[in-house]
Design a protein around this motif. Structure first.
Motif, PDB file in Angstrom:
ATOM      1  N   CYS A  59       0.855  -1.192   0.000  1.00 57.09           N
ATOM      2  CA  CYS A  59       0.000   0.000   0.000  1.00 57.09           C
ATOM      3  C   CYS A  59       0.892   1.244   0.000  1.00 57.09           C
ATOM      4  O   CYS A  59       2.123   1.149   0.032  1.00 57.09           O
ATOM      5  N   SER A  60       0.274   2.396  -0.039  1.00 56.44           N
ATOM      6  CA  SER A  60       0.999   3.648   0.128  1.00 56.44           C
ATOM      7  C   SER A  60       0.579   4.266   1.457  1.00 56.44           C
ATOM      8  O   SER A  60      -0.205   3.650   2.215  1.00 56.44           O
TER       9      SER A  60
ATOM     10  N   ASN B  18      -1.867   2.292  -3.156  1.00 61.96           N
ATOM     11  CA  ASN B  18      -0.721   2.788  -3.919  1.00 61.96           C
ATOM     12  C   ASN B  18      -1.237   3.390  -5.237  1.00 61.96           C
ATOM     13  O   ASN B  18      -2.444   3.417  -5.487  1.00 61.96           O
TER      14      ASN B  18
ATOM     15  N   PRO C 216       0.722   9.869  -1.758  1.00 60.34           N
ATOM     16  CA  PRO C 216       1.293   8.790  -2.578  1.00 60.34           C
ATOM     17  C   PRO C 216       1.947   9.320  -3.860  1.00 60.34           C
ATOM     18  O   PRO C 216       2.971   8.783  -4.313  1.00 60.34           O
TER      19      PRO C 216
ATOM     20  N   ALA D  15       4.484   2.945  -3.570  1.00 57.51           N
ATOM     21  CA  ALA D  15       4.302   1.791  -2.666  1.00 57.51           C
ATOM     22  C   ALA D  15       5.376   1.877  -1.583  1.00 57.51           C
ATOM     23  O   ALA D  15       6.483   1.363  -1.749  1.00 57.51           O
TER      24      ALA D  15
END
Ligand SMILES: Cc1cc2nc3c(=O)[nH]c(=O)nc-3n(C[C@H](O)[C@H](O)[C@H](O)COP(=O)(O)OP(=O)(O)OC[C@H]3O[C@@H](n4cnc5c(N)ncnc54)[C@H](O)[C@@H]3O)c2cc1C
Length: 503
Positions: A309-310, A382, A425, A438
């Motif tokens: 994920c971000s 992300n 992000p 990411a």
């Protein structure tokens, strides 16, 4: 120190690059670290604003003994460079209805805490400690080894660890072996954040992470965790290493499929015997290496891989001191829906979980007297999400501030902000060179781990090595330090040296 002969370039002064560089410099290699920014640390660098200091990324130091070992192998004691504070309780988990849970490494107190918050569940704790201890004992030696060759899978230590590695269940499911209450299980799954993965997808083997927290504790370092990277850079220079700050590498110098050196932004080419890449792996492949040399890591193939994920970040300098725990995690009412929004539906949740670090509660050096350094991290999708952060950032910032006001003792937050910095992000990708934003790198599913993660001895190019979260063993400070150790060991072996014996 006798010179070892190899002339080595390290691209990037993040925790991975620095740990590898200090080990190699301490063994007599002629090492130059090139860092594009004006200071060391990468995602572990500090942010200074209006008299406040923030850590950009890592705030939890786990498995401190690995860091100590890296210092010891470099002939130094970490305590001589860094002032550690062990945090007890480790952190506070807060549910949407205000219920709280305080994990601690004190086993008796942990039992009482479970009995208080989840009566009847205490029995599972002893099973958790003993089964996960065994898993760590079996797996730790495997994770410390190199997986550049498939033959790594036939090592006796690996074969013995197979039943502990391939559990065929997720982190969340595995916790069901110890605890029934859903909320209690969530208290042991939040650590999947370190991997940037959903606890429902994250392999059960990662139950090791909450275990190592409970076994070895969590540390803060005075001045922030960024001080670790500064200390590593100091040790590196003490051993004669050359640190070139503000030196972005434009591309690797290649001769066919072999790395020969690095090219600077001004076109100057510098030749080295070995090149170690610490820059974010997929970013480096898509920016520093000619596409024709990439083989299986072409941009098209990289985009097919799974990424973490971000994170949406707010760093806030507030004009008031707040008296609540150093680390707090606030869980969304529907935690699962929030996680699925992040990793499956790739959208921003109405109701989201977030983490706050109130570091000034422990460390007065980070903010002016009577003020607070507040770090807010919200896990978000992300950049495969397609979210337009230029449009969304301000509105999301306001939602985050509202959530902080609603769920923490910080009220009227906007009136107290003296300094502020935001990272979205999109900023992780464009400003910090993080592929797809990411923040925790390639995902840690079993098909992207061990031999199946980009190798420490990079498989596509000769004389080229990887360190950092994108290679084995993975993202997170202790594993990144291990990557530095594994890669240094590979280079030492090439020159017929070992960590234990001198040149
Ligand atoms: C928000 C956040 C929170 C985190 N929290 C934790 C935590 O609590 N605990 C934990 O253990 N881990 C945590 N992590 C994960 C991990 O520990 C850090 O991301 C860590 O800094 C990654 O180290 P690295 O060496 O892989 O890469 P980086 O820190 O990204 O370092 C790479 C370096 O390469 C440099 N570089 C890139 N391109 C070039 C170029 N062309 N030329 C020269 N230099 C270049 C970059 O500037 C950078 O300095 C967190 C990460 C993030 C982002």
């Amino acid at each position: 120190m006798v010179k070892a002969g190899g002339k080595i370039a390290v691209v990037g002064a993040g925790p991975g690059g620095l740990s590898c560089a200090m080990l190699l410099a301490s063994r007599g290699f002629d090492v130059t670290v090139f860092e594009k920014e004006g200071e060391v640390g990468g995602r572990n660098a500090p942010i200074h604003k209006g008299g406040f200091t923030f850590d950009t990324g890592p705030t939890f130091l786990m498995m401190r003994y690995i860091l100590d070992e890296i210092f010891a192998l470099s002939g130094r004691k970490s305590d001589d460079y860094l002032k550690f504070t062990r945090l007890e309780p480790m952190y506070r988990l807060v549910f949407h209805d205000g219920a709280e849970f305080f994990p601690t490494t004190d086993r008796a107190k942990m039992g009482s805490e479970i009995a208080r918050a989840f009566p009847g569940e205490e029995g599972g704790l002893a099973r958790f400690y003993s089964k996960e201890k065994k898993r760590l004992e079996m797996l730790a030696p495997c994770l410390q080894k190199d997986y550049s060759n498939f033959s790594a899978f036939v090592r006796p230590t690996f074969i013995a660890a197979i039943p502990y590695l391939f559990t065929n269940n997720s982190l969340y499911e595995n916790l069901g072996n110890y605890f029934r209450a859903e909320r209690l299980r969530l208290c042991f799954t939040f650590q999947a954040k370190y991997l940037g993965m959903s606890p429902w997808e994250c392999p059960g083997v990662f139950t090791m992470i909450p275990y190592v927290e409970h076994e070895y504790g969590i540390y803060h370092v005075e001045g922030g965790l960024n001080m670790i990277s500064k200390a590593m850079a100091k040790v590196f220079e003490e051993h004669g290493g050359k640190l070139r700050l503000g030196f972005p590498i434009k591309r690797l110098v290649l001769a066919g499929k072999a790395a020969r050196g690095v090219e600077l932004e001004n076109g100057e080419k510098l030749l080295f015997d070995e090149v170690v890449i610490n820059a974010d792996f997929a970013h480096a492949m898509t920016h520093l290496v000619e596409p024709k040399a990439l083989g299986r890591y072409s941009e098209a193939n990289l985009r097919k891989k799974r990424y973490s994920c971000s994170t949406f970040m707010l760093y806030l300098g507030l004009d008031k001191k707040y008296d609540f725990t150093h680390h707090s995690i606030f869980l969304a009412e529907d935690y699962r829906a929030n996680i699925d929004d992040i990793s499956v539906r790739k959208r921003l949740s109405e109701d989201f979980s977030f983490y706050i670090q109130n570091a000034s509660a422990t460390d007065p050096t980070l903010a002016p007297k009577g003020k607070s350094t507040i770090y807010v991290l919200v896990p978000v999708p992300n950049n495969t999400s397609g979210i337009d952060w230029k449009k969304e950032a301000d509105a999301f910032r306001n939602r985050v501030l509202d959530a902080v006001e609603a769920r923490t003792p910080i009220k009227d937050i906007r009136k107290h902000i003296e300094a502020e910095h935001m990272i979205t992000p999109a900023d992780w990708e464009s400003g910090h060179g993080v592929f797809l934003g990411a923040t925790f790198n390639l995902a840690h599913n079993l098909t992207q781990m061990l031999y199946f993660r980009p190798h420490n001895r990079f498989e596509e190019l000769e004389n080229c090595y990887l360190v950092g979260g994108g290679t084995h063993p993975g993202s997170g400070l202790p594993t990144i330090y291990e990557s530095g150790r594994i890669t240094a060991e590979l280079i030492l072996k090439k020159y017929r040296l070992s960590q234990a014996t001198g040149p």
